[in-house]
Design a protein around this motif. Structure first.
Motif, mmCIF file in Angstrom:
data_model
loop_
_atom_site.group_PDB
_atom_site.id
_atom_site.type_symbol
_atom_site.label_atom_id
_atom_site.label_comp_id
_atom_site.label_asym_id
_atom_site.label_seq_id
_atom_site.Cartn_x
_atom_site.Cartn_y
_atom_site.Cartn_z
ATOM 1 N N VAL A 8 0.840 -1.204 0.000
ATOM 2 C CA VAL A 8 0.000 0.000 0.000
ATOM 3 C C VAL A 8 0.872 1.250 0.000
ATOM 4 C CG1 VAL A 8 -1.715 1.335 1.302
ATOM 5 C CG2 VAL A 8 -1.971 -1.147 1.072
ATOM 6 N N ASP A 9 1.954 1.205 0.770
ATOM 7 C CA ASP A 9 2.846 2.361 0.862
ATOM 8 C C ASP A 9 3.387 2.764 -0.509
ATOM 9 O OD1 ASP A 9 4.147 4.220 2.705
ATOM 10 O OD2 ASP A 9 6.008 3.309 2.001
ATOM 11 N N ASP A 10 3.658 1.776 -1.360
ATOM 12 C CA ASP A 10 4.152 2.070 -2.704
ATOM 13 C C ASP A 10 3.028 2.158 -3.734
ATOM 14 O OD1 ASP A 10 6.804 2.300 -1.981
ATOM 15 O OD2 ASP A 10 7.313 0.226 -2.459
ATOM 16 N N GLY A 11 1.797 2.005 -3.269
ATOM 17 C CA GLY A 11 0.658 2.108 -4.187
ATOM 18 C C GLY A 11 0.451 0.881 -5.053
ATOM 19 N N ILE A 12 1.013 -0.259 -4.635
ATOM 20 C CA ILE A 12 0.987 -1.465 -5.475
ATOM 21 C C ILE A 12 -0.265 -2.296 -5.196
ATOM 22 C CG2 ILE A 12 2.190 -3.604 -6.059
ATOM 23 C CD1 ILE A 12 4.789 -2.178 -5.110
ATOM 24 N N PRO A 13 -1.039 -2.595 -6.236
ATOM 25 C CA PRO A 13 -2.233 -3.421 -6.042
ATOM 26 C C PRO A 13 -1.873 -4.859 -5.696
ATOM 27 C CG PRO A 13 -2.220 -2.383 -8.225
ATOM 28 C CD PRO A 13 -0.863 -2.186 -7.636
ATOM 29 N N VAL A 47 -6.991 5.423 -5.271
ATOM 30 C CA VAL A 47 -5.678 6.054 -5.142
ATOM 31 C C VAL A 47 -5.075 6.310 -6.522
ATOM 32 C CG1 VAL A 47 -5.241 5.050 -2.867
ATOM 33 C CG2 VAL A 47 -4.371 3.900 -4.909
ATOM 34 N N GLN A 48 -5.680 5.713 -7.548
ATOM 35 C CA GLN A 48 -5.300 6.043 -8.919
ATOM 36 C C GLN A 48 -6.568 6.126 -9.749
ATOM 37 O OE1 GLN A 48 -2.429 3.473 -11.203
ATOM 38 N NE2 GLN A 48 -3.892 3.862 -12.855
ATOM 39 N N LEU A 65 -3.065 3.818 -20.365
ATOM 40 C CA LEU A 65 -1.648 3.469 -20.477
ATOM 41 C C LEU A 65 -1.314 2.893 -21.848
ATOM 42 C CD1 LEU A 65 -1.153 1.916 -16.919
ATOM 43 C CD2 LEU A 65 -0.356 4.148 -17.715
ATOM 44 N N ARG A 73 -0.962 14.424 -14.624
ATOM 45 C CA ARG A 73 -1.838 14.280 -13.458
ATOM 46 C C ARG A 73 -1.001 14.365 -12.189
ATOM 47 N NH1 ARG A 73 -5.889 9.927 -13.879
ATOM 48 N NH2 ARG A 73 -4.414 8.435 -13.091
ATOM 49 N N THR A 116 0.782 7.819 -6.957
ATOM 50 C CA THR A 116 1.534 6.849 -6.159
ATOM 51 C C THR A 116 2.781 6.437 -6.940
ATOM 52 O OG1 THR A 116 0.381 4.970 -7.153
ATOM 53 C CG2 THR A 116 -0.591 5.902 -5.143
ATOM 54 N N LEU A 117 3.726 5.840 -6.216
ATOM 55 C CA LEU A 117 4.930 5.316 -6.881
ATOM 56 C C LEU A 117 4.528 4.306 -7.959
ATOM 57 C CD1 LEU A 117 8.000 4.875 -7.146
ATOM 58 C CD2 LEU A 117 7.844 3.229 -5.266
ATOM 59 N N PHE A 118 3.539 3.463 -7.649
ATOM 60 C CA PHE A 118 3.079 2.450 -8.600
ATOM 61 C C PHE A 118 2.566 3.081 -9.891
ATOM 62 C CE2 PHE A 118 -0.500 -0.035 -10.320
ATOM 63 C CZ PHE A 118 0.143 -1.219 -10.616
ATOM 64 N N GLU A 119 1.809 4.174 -9.749
ATOM 65 C CA GLU A 119 1.274 4.821 -10.956
ATOM 66 C C GLU A 119 2.403 5.416 -11.795
ATOM 67 O OE1 GLU A 119 -1.870 8.231 -12.540
ATOM 68 O OE2 GLU A 119 -1.890 7.698 -10.411
ATOM 69 N N GLY A 125 4.099 2.634 -13.602
ATOM 70 C CA GLY A 125 3.250 2.134 -14.682
ATOM 71 C C GLY A 125 3.288 3.029 -15.901
ATOM 72 N N ARG A 126 3.228 4.334 -15.661
ATOM 73 C CA ARG A 126 3.266 5.278 -16.779
ATOM 74 C C ARG A 126 4.615 5.218 -17.499
ATOM 75 N NH1 ARG A 126 -0.012 10.294 -16.440
ATOM 76 N NH2 ARG A 126 -1.935 9.766 -15.341
ATOM 77 N N LYS A 177 3.828 3.831 -21.060
ATOM 78 C CA LYS A 177 3.745 4.942 -22.014
ATOM 79 C C LYS A 177 5.090 5.275 -22.644
ATOM 80 C CE LYS A 177 1.018 8.495 -21.025
ATOM 81 N NZ LYS A 177 0.451 9.610 -20.225
ATOM 82 N N LYS A 191 0.670 7.353 -0.115
ATOM 83 C CA LYS A 191 1.773 8.297 -0.334
ATOM 84 C C LYS A 191 1.668 8.802 -1.775
ATOM 85 C CE LYS A 191 6.013 6.681 -0.205
ATOM 86 N NZ LYS A 191 7.085 5.858 0.394
ATOM 87 N N PHE A 192 1.446 10.084 -1.938
ATOM 88 C CA PHE A 192 1.281 10.672 -3.267
ATOM 89 C C PHE A 192 2.416 11.643 -3.574
ATOM 90 C CE2 PHE A 192 -3.113 9.772 -1.835
ATOM 91 C CZ PHE A 192 -3.487 8.894 -2.838
#
Lengths: 129, 92
Positions: A72-77, A101-102, A107, B26, B30-33, B36-37, B41, B73-74
């Motif tokens: 969650v901290d890194d935003g990973i599903p 969160v996103q 993409l 945008r 998050t780090l994940f986003e 991913g981009r 992309k 965390k954003f």
């Protein structure tokens, strides 16, 4: 021939998870039987009631929660579900109070969004273009 | 004596410039986003750890701020430090 019939998501509370995964995400309860101190509790997609089951598995193992928190901290599903239209699904779920969160993100070959399942996980929804 | 070494170092890397581009597209990712981009992309193959380090460099330069919101965390862009460039070498 082995067949994939089940996948898991580790939840902090099975009753709360069942409510979220059915009332918000729209899955349907398939199996619910006592299993020791917990339940063998699965849901399926209404669009595929005989398809792969999602096991709402207790996250009681001491290693599970730190792992989930780090994701969650890194935003990973933790996992991903397919939808027809990500933008429409985001709107529908937001209307039910689900937190993202996103936002829906294009993409290229895929559109994705990431939500909080309120049970300690982020979940990605995706639609291939 | 260079007044903004961190700023110029941060801007001197192509991946970091793309991260800023994506945060303009945008803000508050998050780090994940961000990963991913960059992957989907831009076809970049940087590891998550490498992207984390790029974000740390951008943060050091004041170009990115991390906002903690509960367990999330954003990352947000801050173009403020870029004013130093325009002030140093005015355009028009």
């Amino acid at each position: 021939m082995l067949r994939i019939n089940i996948t898991s998501v580790y939840v902090d509370d099975q009753a709360k998870a069942l409510a979220f995964y059915t009332e918000k995400l729209g899955f349907v309860k398939k199996t619910d039987v006592p299993a020791g101190a917990a339940r063998w509790l699965t849901v399926v997609s209404a669009a595929d009631p005989d398809g792969v089951e999602l096991l709402l598995e207790p996250d009681g193992h001491p290693a599970a929660r730190p792992f989930k928190e780090a994701l969650v901290d890194d935003g990973i599903p933790f996992t991903q579900f397919a939808v027809e239209d990500v933008h429409a699904e985001v709107e529908r779920l937001k209307g039910l109070g689900v937190r993202f969160v996103q936002e829906a993100t294009d993409l290229g070959p895929v559109v994705t969004a990431v939500l909080d399942d309120t049970c300690g996980n982020l979940i990605q929804i995706a639609a291939m273009k | 004596m260079d007044a903004e070494p961190d700023l110029f170092k941060a801007l001197g890397d192509a991946t970091r410039r793309i991260i800023l581009d994506e945060l303009v597209d945008r803000d508050g990712q998050t780090l994940f986003e961000i990963c991913g981009r960059l992957t989907m992309k831009h076809g970049l193959t940087s590891s998550r750890q490498a992207i984390s380090q790029h974000l740390a460099v951008l943060e050091q330069a004041g170009l990115v701020h991390v906002r903690r919101q509960g367990r999330y965390k954003f990352h947000h862009i801050d173009t403020g430090p870029l004013r130093a460039i325009a002030e140093r070498w005015p355009t028009d």
